[in-house]
Design a protein around this motif. Structure first.
Motif, PDB file in Angstrom:
ATOM      1  N   PRO A 181      17.676  20.890   6.510  1.00  0.00           N
ATOM      2  CA  PRO A 181      16.567  21.101   5.930  1.00  0.00           C
ATOM      3  C   PRO A 181      16.123  19.816   5.229  1.00  0.00           C
ATOM      4  CG  PRO A 181      18.276  22.069   4.641  1.00  0.00           C
ATOM      5  CD  PRO A 181      18.785  21.813   5.845  1.00  0.00           C
ATOM      6  N   TYR A 182      16.915  19.054   4.944  1.00  0.00           N
ATOM      7  CA  TYR A 182      16.423  17.545   4.180  1.00  0.00           C
ATOM      8  C   TYR A 182      15.701  16.557   5.057  1.00  0.00           C
ATOM      9  CZ  TYR A 182      18.304  19.637  -0.293  1.00  0.00           C
ATOM     10  OH  TYR A 182      18.540  20.074  -1.145  1.00  0.00           O
ATOM     11  N   PHE A 183      16.006  16.854   6.555  1.00  0.00           N
ATOM     12  CA  PHE A 183      15.285  16.115   7.411  1.00  0.00           C
ATOM     13  C   PHE A 183      13.872  15.915   6.969  1.00  0.00           C
ATOM     14  CE2 PHE A 183      12.978  15.378  11.615  1.00  0.00           C
ATOM     15  CZ  PHE A 183      13.573  13.999  11.687  1.00  0.00           C
ATOM     16  N   GLY A 184      13.023  16.593   6.780  1.00  0.00           N
ATOM     17  CA  GLY A 184      11.771  16.642   6.514  1.00  0.00           C
ATOM     18  C   GLY A 184      11.450  15.882   5.278  1.00  0.00           C
ATOM     19  N   VAL A 185      12.331  15.939   4.356  1.00  0.00           N
ATOM     20  CA  VAL A 185      12.119  15.047   3.129  1.00  0.00           C
ATOM     21  C   VAL A 185      12.188  13.626   3.444  1.00  0.00           C
ATOM     22  CG1 VAL A 185      12.914  14.838   0.859  1.00  0.00           C
ATOM     23  CG2 VAL A 185      13.222  16.982   1.584  1.00  0.00           C
ATOM     24  N   PHE A 186      13.256  13.479   4.280  1.00  0.00           N
ATOM     25  CA  PHE A 186      13.424  11.836   4.764  1.00  0.00           C
ATOM     26  C   PHE A 186      12.341  11.363   5.323  1.00  0.00           C
ATOM     27  CE2 PHE A 186      15.015   9.216   7.902  1.00  0.00           C
ATOM     28  CZ  PHE A 186      15.472   7.793   6.922  1.00  0.00           C
ATOM     29  N   VAL A 187      11.778  12.037   6.504  1.00  0.00           N
ATOM     30  CA  VAL A 187      10.636  11.759   7.220  1.00  0.00           C
ATOM     31  C   VAL A 187       9.446  11.692   6.255  1.00  0.00           C
ATOM     32  CG1 VAL A 187       9.280  12.192   9.161  1.00  0.00           C
ATOM     33  CG2 VAL A 187      11.654  12.545   9.361  1.00  0.00           C
ATOM     34  N   LEU A 188       9.279  12.358   5.213  1.00  0.00           N
ATOM     35  CA  LEU A 188       8.060  12.476   4.311  1.00  0.00           C
ATOM     36  C   LEU A 188       8.383  11.118   3.614  1.00  0.00           C
ATOM     37  CD1 LEU A 188       5.712  13.954   3.606  1.00  0.00           C
ATOM     38  CD2 LEU A 188       6.875  14.933   1.938  1.00  0.00           C
ATOM     39  N   PHE A 189       9.510  10.782   3.096  1.00  0.00           N
ATOM     40  CA  PHE A 189       9.884   9.569   2.251  1.00  0.00           C
ATOM     41  C   PHE A 189       9.560   8.364   3.075  1.00  0.00           C
ATOM     42  CE2 PHE A 189      12.954   6.357   1.415  1.00  0.00           C
ATOM     43  CZ  PHE A 189      12.561   6.031   0.149  1.00  0.00           C
ATOM     44  N   VAL A 190       9.812   8.343   4.380  1.00  0.00           N
ATOM     45  CA  VAL A 190       9.589   7.089   5.089  1.00  0.00           C
ATOM     46  C   VAL A 190       8.190   6.999   5.261  1.00  0.00           C
ATOM     47  CG1 VAL A 190      10.177   5.870   7.406  1.00  0.00           C
ATOM     48  CG2 VAL A 190      12.052   6.990   6.105  1.00  0.00           C
ATOM     49  N   LEU A 191       7.673   8.194   5.897  1.00  0.00           N
ATOM     50  CA  LEU A 191       6.051   7.868   6.279  1.00  0.00           C
ATOM     51  C   LEU A 191       5.075   7.750   5.203  1.00  0.00           C
ATOM     52  CD1 LEU A 191       5.661  10.754   9.115  1.00  0.00           C
ATOM     53  CD2 LEU A 191       5.724   8.235   9.233  1.00  0.00           C
ATOM     54  N   THR A 192       5.460   8.360   4.099  1.00  0.00           N
ATOM     55  CA  THR A 192       4.279   8.281   2.926  1.00  0.00           C
ATOM     56  C   THR A 192       4.512   6.974   2.414  1.00  0.00           C
ATOM     57  OG1 THR A 192       5.865   9.189   1.392  1.00  0.00           O
ATOM     58  CG2 THR A 192       4.321  10.570   2.139  1.00  0.00           C
ATOM     59  N   PHE A 193       5.671   6.308   2.066  1.00  0.00           N
ATOM     60  CA  PHE A 193       5.825   4.870   1.670  1.00  0.00           C
ATOM     61  C   PHE A 193       5.318   4.013   2.766  1.00  0.00           C
ATOM     62  CE2 PHE A 193       8.335   6.412  -1.692  1.00  0.00           C
ATOM     63  CZ  PHE A 193       8.221   5.199  -2.780  1.00  0.00           C
ATOM     64  N   GLY A 194       5.585   4.141   4.039  1.00  0.00           N
ATOM     65  CA  GLY A 194       5.047   3.205   5.096  1.00  0.00           C
ATOM     66  C   GLY A 194       3.470   3.135   5.359  1.00  0.00           C
ATOM     67  N   ALA A 195       3.004   4.583   5.261  1.00  0.00           N
ATOM     68  CA  ALA A 195       1.590   4.811   5.335  1.00  0.00           C
ATOM     69  C   ALA A 195       0.789   4.137   3.967  1.00  0.00           C
ATOM     70  CB  ALA A 195       1.045   6.093   5.367  1.00  0.00           C
ATOM     71  N   PHE A 196       1.253   4.195   2.765  1.00  0.00           N
ATOM     72  CA  PHE A 196       0.468   3.731   1.716  1.00  0.00           C
ATOM     73  C   PHE A 196       0.696   2.206   1.640  1.00  0.00           C
ATOM     74  CE2 PHE A 196       0.611   8.182   0.343  1.00  0.00           C
ATOM     75  CZ  PHE A 196      -0.777   8.165   0.217  1.00  0.00           C
ATOM     76  N   TYR A 197       1.965   1.724   2.112  1.00  0.00           N
ATOM     77  CA  TYR A 197       2.084   0.130   2.054  1.00  0.00           C
ATOM     78  C   TYR A 197       1.258  -0.454   3.034  1.00  0.00           C
ATOM     79  CZ  TYR A 197       4.298  -4.379   1.342  1.00  0.00           C
ATOM     80  OH  TYR A 197       4.418  -5.437   1.287  1.00  0.00           O
ATOM     81  N   ALA A 198       1.167   0.282   4.191  1.00  0.00           N
ATOM     82  CA  ALA A 198       0.406  -0.202   5.247  1.00  0.00           C
ATOM     83  C   ALA A 198      -1.267  -0.286   4.848  1.00  0.00           C
ATOM     84  CB  ALA A 198       0.579   0.561   6.517  1.00  0.00           C
ATOM     85  N   THR A 199      -1.553   0.875   4.030  1.00  0.00           N
ATOM     86  CA  THR A 199      -2.925   0.755   3.340  1.00  0.00           C
ATOM     87  C   THR A 199      -3.301  -0.500   2.727  1.00  0.00           C
ATOM     88  OG1 THR A 199      -2.682   3.187   3.352  1.00  0.00           O
ATOM     89  CG2 THR A 199      -4.683   2.154   2.426  1.00  0.00           C
ATOM     90  N   THR A 200      -2.270  -0.731   1.684  1.00  0.00           N
ATOM     91  CA  THR A 200      -2.396  -2.111   0.883  1.00  0.00           C
ATOM     92  C   THR A 200      -2.440  -3.380   1.724  1.00  0.00           C
ATOM     93  OG1 THR A 200       0.107  -2.119   0.481  1.00  0.00           O
ATOM     94  CG2 THR A 200      -1.461  -0.966  -1.429  1.00  0.00           C
ATOM     95  N   VAL A 201      -1.925  -3.184   2.742  1.00  0.00           N
ATOM     96  CA  VAL A 201      -1.731  -4.470   3.571  1.00  0.00           C
ATOM     97  C   VAL A 201      -3.260  -4.667   4.359  1.00  0.00           C
ATOM     98  CG1 VAL A 201      -0.797  -5.602   5.627  1.00  0.00           C
ATOM     99  CG2 VAL A 201       0.745  -4.682   3.999  1.00  0.00           C
ATOM    100  N   ILE A 202      -3.434  -3.521   4.748  1.00  0.00           N
ATOM    101  CA  ILE A 202      -4.872  -3.352   5.428  1.00  0.00           C
ATOM    102  C   ILE A 202      -5.955  -3.758   4.630  1.00  0.00           C
ATOM    103  CG2 ILE A 202      -6.528  -2.000   6.688  1.00  0.00           C
ATOM    104  CD1 ILE A 202      -4.267  -0.162   7.700  1.00  0.00           C
ATOM    105  N   ALA A 203      -5.769  -3.366   3.314  1.00  0.00           N
ATOM    106  CA  ALA A 203      -6.800  -3.912   2.075  1.00  0.00           C
ATOM    107  C   ALA A 203      -6.702  -5.200   2.078  1.00  0.00           C
ATOM    108  CB  ALA A 203      -6.768  -2.839   0.908  1.00  0.00           C
TER     109      ALA A 203
END
Lengths: 129, 329
Positions: free
Chosen positions: A9-31
């Motif tokens: 069940p914690y697989f979703g938490v891990f993927v969410l952790f990776v994807l959110t940090f990745g997505a928002f860090y990528a947003t700052t880089v794009i900005a």
């Protein structure tokens, strides 16, 4: 709604952790890239100073009022209490009178500490002159 | 793990990220519109029909602003702090069931990212980690306004976490499970089964604490414009500042979901009507955040601490004790 029985069940938490940090860090880089390409630039030197009345300021020492440490200590006292109370609350019906009496004694002990903190004035915001 | 499960999980996460990022953007529009109507103004009207494209205009502006990192700041921490705020706000959504399960193309979809058995505890924990955004951002800014704001946000967050924890204990004693799905199923029998009728005190306490946890107006001291400029966001510009905003608005939506599910019955027995009801409840709580901002002044930091430790905390403990006594007899 039924439970969603999966092996991990914690697989979703891990993927969410990776994807959110990745997505928002990528947003700052794009900005940053977008602003490098598009933004109007100004070479005014004083622009990079911290927000103040205008003069170039010296480095700020990070000093905070000791009042905040008192609240941090109180938080430690009561949040540890709540951490103990969560498992008790979940198994409340199972534990019955024994668990109830134990927890009342625990709350009583903490209430004594709370009254002490109140009498000592730890909950007030003191004037520092 | 089979491939279908991995694909399903990633698809759900992408959907949640897209929907709630868009909602966080639209939330700023709703806030400006609601505040404007309450003050007999029109709010944003010029960009697009009824100003709806204002969100897009703001986004473009944030992306194309000059990227400023002031001197004296601690650069790596300064850059990572907004990312922490936004990311932790979205991570809290993992244990929240947004919609009852449904079948699409012969495949049963559970609209919850991770059905973990510590559900609500996980949500509270991740929301507590969200504190590191304002705290690190404020302390790394080398600015006294940011520093005051960081200290205040730490004090408010940790004080009101005690209230959220204690307020939730009483419903949890009745339900006997931390999973938000179990809490929802416990109230499945319609409006009379809602926990709010048996736990009105816990409901009000949690609702008050929700304002502090999200930093909304009666407790909007972390970025109180007239005394500490923009608080921890003073030195931020462009999309980094926007991240703090996305985090704040996403947090408001998720805490509205938590209140609706824990106290107001969630989506009930899982029909489409129940799911629509859940969305209406969430919309009401979101609207209430804006309503309070229009109608209520900010309080002082010392009043905030007084309210938390001398009023709400004893009430919350007494509520837990009273619930225990009632349940034992």
């Amino acid at each position: 709604m039924e439970h969603y029985n999966v092996a991990n069940p914690y697989f979703g938490v891990f993927v969410l952790f990776v994807l959110t940090f990745g997505a928002f860090y990528a947003t700052t880089v794009i900005a940053r890239l977008a602003s490098r390409a598009l933004a109007a630039k100004d070479t005014e030197k004083i622009k990079l100073t911290v927000y103040e009345c205008g003069p170039e300021v010296t480095k700020q020492p990070n000093r905070i009022s000791t009042q905040f440490y008192l609240f941090a200590l109180l938080f430690l006292l009561f949040d540890v209490e709540i951490v103990f109370m969560f498992p008790w609350a979940i198994d409340f019906k199972l534990l019955g009178w024994f668990g109830f009496a134990e927890m009342m004694m625990f709350i009583l002990l903490l209430a004594i500490g709370f009254v002490y903190a109140w009498k000592k004035g730890a909950l007030e915001w003191h004037n520092i002159k | 793990m089979d491939v279908a499960f991995i694909i399903e999980t990633i698809a759900k996460i992408v959907v949640i990220l897209l929907i709630f990022s868009a909602l966080a953007g639209l939330g700023t529009y709703f806030e400006r519109k609601v505040l404007a109507f309450m003050q007999r103004r029109l709010g944003p009207m010029h960009v697009g029909p009824y100003g709806l494209l204002q969100v897009a205009a703001d986004g473009i502006k944030l992306f194309t602003k000059e990227d400023i990192v002031p001197q004296n700041v601690v650069k790596p921490i300064f850059k990572i702090a907004p990312v922490i705020t936004a990311a932790t706000a979205f991570m809290a959504s993992a244990a929240i069931p947004f919609w009852p399960q449904f079948t699409a193309f012969g495949y049963t979809v559970h609209p919850i990212v991770a059905d973990i058995n510590v559900g609500i505890l996980y949500v509270l924990g991740i929301m507590a980690i969200g504190l590191y955004g304002p705290l690190l951002g404020g302390m790394a800014s080398a600015n006294k306004w940011s520093l005051i704001s960081a200290a205040r946000s730490a004090a408010i967050f940790i004080s009101y976490e005690v209230i959220t924890g204690l307020a939730l204990l009483a419903p949890l004693m009745m339900v006997g499970s931390l999973s938000l799905i179990d809490i929802n199923n416990y109230q499945a029998g319609g409006i009379t089964h809602w926990i709010v009728w048996s736990q009105p005190v816990a409901f009000v306490l949690f609702w008050i604490a929700a304002f502090a946890e999200t930093g909304r107006t009666p407790f909007h001291l972390v970025a109180n414009d007239h005394e500490i400029i923009d608080g921890f966001g003073t030195e931020y510009s462009g999309m980094r500042w926007g991240m703090f905003f996305i985090g704040e608005y996403a947090n408001m939506f998720f805490i509205s979901f938590v209140i609706s599910i824990v106290f107001l019955g969630g989506f009930g027995d899982g029909t489409i009507a129940g799911a629509v009801q859940l969305l209406l409840k969430v919309s009401f709580f979101f609207f209430f955040f804006l309503w309070t901002r229009a109608a209520w002044p900010d309080i002082r930091p010392d009043q905030l601490m007084w309210l938390c430790w001398k009023v709400l905390m004893p009430i919350a403990v007494l509520n837990v004790v009273a619930t225990g006594i009632v349940m034992m007899f």
